[in-house]
Scaffold this motif. Structure first.
Motif, PDB file in Angstrom:
ATOM      1  N   ILE A  85       2.014  -6.460   0.791  1.00 31.82           N
ATOM      2  CA  ILE A  85       0.806  -5.685   0.497  1.00 31.82           C
ATOM      3  C   ILE A  85       1.002  -4.296   1.094  1.00 31.82           C
ATOM      4  O   ILE A  85       1.136  -4.145   2.314  1.00 31.82           O
ATOM      5  N   ASN A  86       1.037  -3.295   0.243  1.00 32.46           N
ATOM      6  CA  ASN A  86       1.325  -1.917   0.636  1.00 32.46           C
ATOM      7  C   ASN A  86       0.064  -1.076   0.466  1.00 32.46           C
ATOM      8  O   ASN A  86      -0.367  -0.806  -0.651  1.00 32.46           O
ATOM      9  N   VAL A  87      -0.541  -0.689   1.593  1.00 28.12           N
ATOM     10  CA  VAL A  87      -1.774   0.100   1.566  1.00 28.12           C
ATOM     11  C   VAL A  87      -1.432   1.547   1.892  1.00 28.12           C
ATOM     12  O   VAL A  87      -0.929   1.849   2.983  1.00 28.12           O
ATOM     13  N   MET A  88      -1.711   2.449   0.944  1.00 29.78           N
ATOM     14  CA  MET A  88      -1.397   3.869   1.100  1.00 29.78           C
ATOM     15  C   MET A  88      -2.678   4.636   1.378  1.00 29.78           C
ATOM     16  O   MET A  88      -3.562   4.731   0.519  1.00 29.78           O
ATOM     17  N   LEU A  89      -2.795   5.172   2.594  1.00 21.73           N
ATOM     18  CA  LEU A  89      -4.021   5.815   3.056  1.00 21.73           C
ATOM     19  C   LEU A  89      -3.827   7.320   3.201  1.00 21.73           C
ATOM     20  O   LEU A  89      -2.838   7.764   3.800  1.00 21.73           O
ATOM     21  N   PRO A  90      -4.748   8.136   2.686  1.00 25.01           N
ATOM     22  CA  PRO A  90      -4.613   9.592   2.829  1.00 25.01           C
ATOM     23  C   PRO A  90      -4.842  10.036   4.263  1.00 25.01           C
ATOM     24  O   PRO A  90      -5.712   9.512   4.959  1.00 25.01           O
TER      25      PRO A  90
END
Length: 306
Positions: A85-90
């Motif tokens: 699970i790859n969560v990309m957060l600004p």
């Protein structure tokens, strides 16, 4: 790259770390939910989180697993043993006038999860488990199918009263804390011989959700929060819901995060593909959800769903 750069909580490590969280601590839709609207504690998670990465990056890193050395385990009846699970957060302030920017400075939070022994036995013995059956259908579904828009997340701040949120941020957290939300238009999926990856692109969430994320990022070193993922059950034979995987992140310190230890493709070049895996989709063009445009009204990712 070997996964697992973020330490698990221990006697020696009590912050900037992660820990498992019980699926039973989350409330999900029960059998008969359409009629009763009753929720109940989930069964234990289908996957166990075993390692976690936390990196900074000059831009988003889709399909993270292609850069990582994972075990060669395959699947059981089509259900992958390895889930990423790859969560990309600004890492930048949200633009409140225009649509989401689509890319930029990013935090990459990556969960490496393994199918539990309990779930493996249930699949092999063909036990009656609606959530597992739904997960199998989800994996097999075409990328444009309605089912692929039923990925659901629950995020809850566990120490909101102890964090120095400003008044506006405190109101946002109070309103949305622990509320399930759907990831309809800002998710991507990658399937290889030895893993299935789910990407969540928070850079293109709705404005309210991006404001909330930025508020938390400003005080990240003080925040403890739980996060889990599941597939939304709709029809009666898809209920009760069950948590797929989750974790607790404990006071992450951005100054302690390393930059991603590999080189990203040059702007405009095709994304890399996984060894023995399904090719990545080309980067979305401007104007499509997940590439700088806001989803349609009522379909903003990050907004509570039920």
């Amino acid at each position: 790259v070997e996964p697992g750069c973020l330490a698990r909580r221990s006697e020696e490590v009590t912050s900037h770390c992660w820990e498992t969280v019980s699926g039973e601590s989350f409330q999900v839709r029960s059998k008969g939910y359409k009629t009763t609207k009753i929720k109940e504690s989930s069964e234990n998670s289908i996957y166990e989180t075993v390692k976690v990465d936390a990196y900074t990056s000059p831009k988003k890193v889709p399909h993270f697993a292609q850069h990582v050395a994972l075990s060669d385990d395959g699947d059981i009846e089509g259900v992958p043993i390895n889930l990423v699970i790859n969560v990309m957060l600004p890492r930048y302030a949200p633009n409140l006038v225009w649509a989401a920017s689509g890319d930029g400075e990013s935090w990459c939070i990556v969960l490496y999860c393994r199918l539990t022994e309990e779930a493996q036995v249930a699949i092999r013995k063909k036990k009656d488990n609606e959530a597992l059956k739904l997960w199998q259908k989800f994996i097999e579904a075409e990328k444009d199918s309605a089912l692929k828009k039923r990925l659901k997340c629950i995020v809850r701040c566990m120490n909101a009263d102890q964090v120095g949120f400003n008044t506006a941020s405190k109101a946002l957290v109070s309103k949305y804390n622990g509320k399930p939300f759907l990831i309809r238009t800002t998710s991507s999926f990658y399937k290889a011989a030895n893993y299935f990856e789910v990407d969540i692109d928070a850079h293109n969430f709705g404005k309210t959700a991006r404001i909330g994320l930025y508020s938390c990022s400003e005080v990240a070193k003080a925040v403890v929060f739980d996060m889990c993922m599941l597939i939304e059950g709709d029809a009666e034979d898809e209920l009760p819901e069950q948590i797929l995987a989750g974790l607790q992140l404990d006071r992450l310190d951005p100054t302690l995060m390393s930059t991603i230890p590999f080189e990203l493709p040059a702007p405009g070049s095709p994304y890399l593909t996984a060894k023995n895996g399904t090719p990545d989709p080309a980067p979305a063009s401007p104007g499509t959800p997940g590439a700088g445009s806001e989803p349609e009204v009522g379909e903003e990712d990050g907004e509570p769903s039920d």
